[in-house]
Structures are given as structure tokens and as C-alpha cells.
Design an enzyme around this catalytic site. Sequence first.
Site, PDB file in Angstrom:
ATOM      1  N   HIS A  83      65.358  45.474  19.204  1.00 61.88           N
ATOM      2  CA  HIS A  83      63.976  45.516  18.731  1.00 61.88           C
ATOM      3  C   HIS A  83      63.915  45.029  17.287  1.00 61.88           C
ATOM      4  O   HIS A  83      62.877  44.567  16.819  1.00 61.88           O
ATOM      5  CB  HIS A  83      63.415  46.942  18.806  1.00 61.88           C
ATOM      6  CG  HIS A  83      63.167  47.409  20.199  1.00 61.88           C
ATOM      7  ND1 HIS A  83      64.129  48.015  20.966  1.00 61.88           N
ATOM      8  CD2 HIS A  83      62.064  47.348  20.973  1.00 61.88           C
ATOM      9  CE1 HIS A  83      63.631  48.320  22.140  1.00 61.88           C
ATOM     10  NE2 HIS A  83      62.370  47.916  22.177  1.00 61.88           N
TER      11      HIS A  83
ATOM     12  N   LYS B 163      68.810  46.391  34.365  1.00 61.40           N
ATOM     13  CA  LYS B 163      68.730  45.834  33.017  1.00 61.40           C
ATOM     14  C   LYS B 163      69.783  46.453  32.129  1.00 61.40           C
ATOM     15  O   LYS B 163      70.320  47.492  32.468  1.00 61.40           O
ATOM     16  CB  LYS B 163      67.343  46.019  32.434  1.00 61.40           C
ATOM     17  CG  LYS B 163      66.927  47.496  32.268  1.00 61.40           C
ATOM     18  CD  LYS B 163      65.535  47.578  31.707  1.00 61.40           C
ATOM     19  CE  LYS B 163      65.297  48.960  31.129  1.00 61.40           C
ATOM     20  NZ  LYS B 163      64.114  49.017  30.331  1.00 61.40           N
ATOM     21  N   HIS B 164      70.092  45.833  31.075  1.00 59.91           N
ATOM     22  CA  HIS B 164      69.756  44.571  30.457  1.00 59.91           C
ATOM     23  C   HIS B 164      70.936  43.634  30.664  1.00 59.91           C
ATOM     24  O   HIS B 164      71.992  43.837  30.077  1.00 59.91           O
ATOM     25  CB  HIS B 164      69.504  44.734  28.969  1.00 59.91           C
ATOM     26  CG  HIS B 164      68.387  45.654  28.637  1.00 59.91           C
ATOM     27  ND1 HIS B 164      68.559  47.010  28.451  1.00 59.91           N
ATOM     28  CD2 HIS B 164      67.069  45.415  28.464  1.00 59.91           C
ATOM     29  CE1 HIS B 164      67.393  47.559  28.144  1.00 59.91           C
ATOM     30  NE2 HIS B 164      66.473  46.603  28.147  1.00 59.91           N
TER      31      HIS B 164
ATOM     32  N   ASP C 248      63.389  40.777  28.865  1.00 62.75           N
ATOM     33  CA  ASP C 248      62.947  41.894  28.046  1.00 62.75           C
ATOM     34  C   ASP C 248      61.812  41.341  27.190  1.00 62.75           C
ATOM     35  O   ASP C 248      61.599  40.131  27.117  1.00 62.75           O
ATOM     36  CB  ASP C 248      64.124  42.403  27.195  1.00 62.75           C
ATOM     37  CG  ASP C 248      63.979  43.861  26.815  1.00 62.75           C
ATOM     38  OD1 ASP C 248      62.865  44.414  26.938  1.00 62.75           O
ATOM     39  OD2 ASP C 248      64.978  44.463  26.386  1.00 62.75           O
TER      40      ASP C 248
END
Length: 194
Positions: A37, A24-25, A117
Site C-alpha cells: 500500500h 491471492k496475492h 490488486d
Amino acid sequence: SKAASFVCAVAEGLEAAGLAACAKHFPGHGDTKIDSHLALPIIDKDLAAMERTELVPFKAAIDKGIASVMSGHMVLPPLIKTLGSDEDEKIPASLSKGINTKLLRDKLGFKGVCVTDCFEMKAISDPWGFSAASVMFLRGGGDIVMICHVLEHQAQGIEGVYKAIESDGLTMDFLETSGRRIRDLKSKVCGSWQ
């Protein structure tokens, strides 16, 4: 490169211990200045630049058979434009058919499970919501939608997928293909479910 060798060594160690490793990502979160976020980061790199940097460890991990890849919440307008599979160049990688199918699966040859995610991150939840984002990810070639914390948000994602199936906005072929990849991963990691 050293980064690619490190990623592969960690993945091999996890999988030797019976765990499914996840790279990831995807396709690379290294050049972001914004925390996804809180908001949606934008990366102005094209495919050639990504192939020299961010994609190197992903390609190495895929070539070694990594079990899963997590797509990230970042916008890559030059890359999306080059791939040519999305109407909007400002779509996040996690919702992009160009990123998750054309680049990850077709160009890099990834056959495993593609997971998002968490959709509760502001980069996705604010502009798209859980229902639309879930459908977009699955339609774009993904397998597992991750909505981690709030049951109501999870229900919205599930309801969106059901409605998309009923209206032919999402075909059962997509879900059956994903189901096979998920079953293969579960069999590899867990063995028998008896």
C-alpha cells in the site's frame, strides 16, 4: 501441505455457497518486509524456491479449479529473469507477462480470471500511474483491472486502454479472450443474467 489443503477447503466452501473464490496475492507475498500500500516490495527468490513454498497453495487451488487469482504488487527479479518474458526485471508481478502468462497460465495451467490488486496502492500508482499500468496488466495476460476508490483514477485506466487499442498497443484478441473468461465466471457464479 496444510496451507494448500486449507486454501482449497476455503475456496470449495465459498464456491459451494455460490461465491467465486480468489487466491491471492500471486505468486506469493509472504516474504515481503514492505507494505505494498505504501511502496513496492522486492523478493529475492528464484523459481525453484517459489515452487517449494509460495507456489504450493496456488498450484493446489488451481488444480481444484479455483475461479480467480489476484496478482500482487511485488518485484521478484530472479523469478522475472528466469521466466524471460519481461524487459525489466524490476516490474511488479501484477504487471508482468512472465508472471501472469508464462507462470500462472502456461506453467501452472490456470484457466480462470486473473485480477489485479488495487492499482491505487502506492506500489503501482506512483511509478506507473493508472493508464500505463492498466494496459501493461491486460497485455500481460490479466483480465480485470481493479481501481477501487477514485472515479478519476478509474477513468484514467479506461482511457489508457482505449488509446492502446486505437494505437495497436493492445489488440482486441487480448480483450476478447479476457471477456470470455469473465463471462464464463459470471455464468458459473450467477447463472442467467435475465
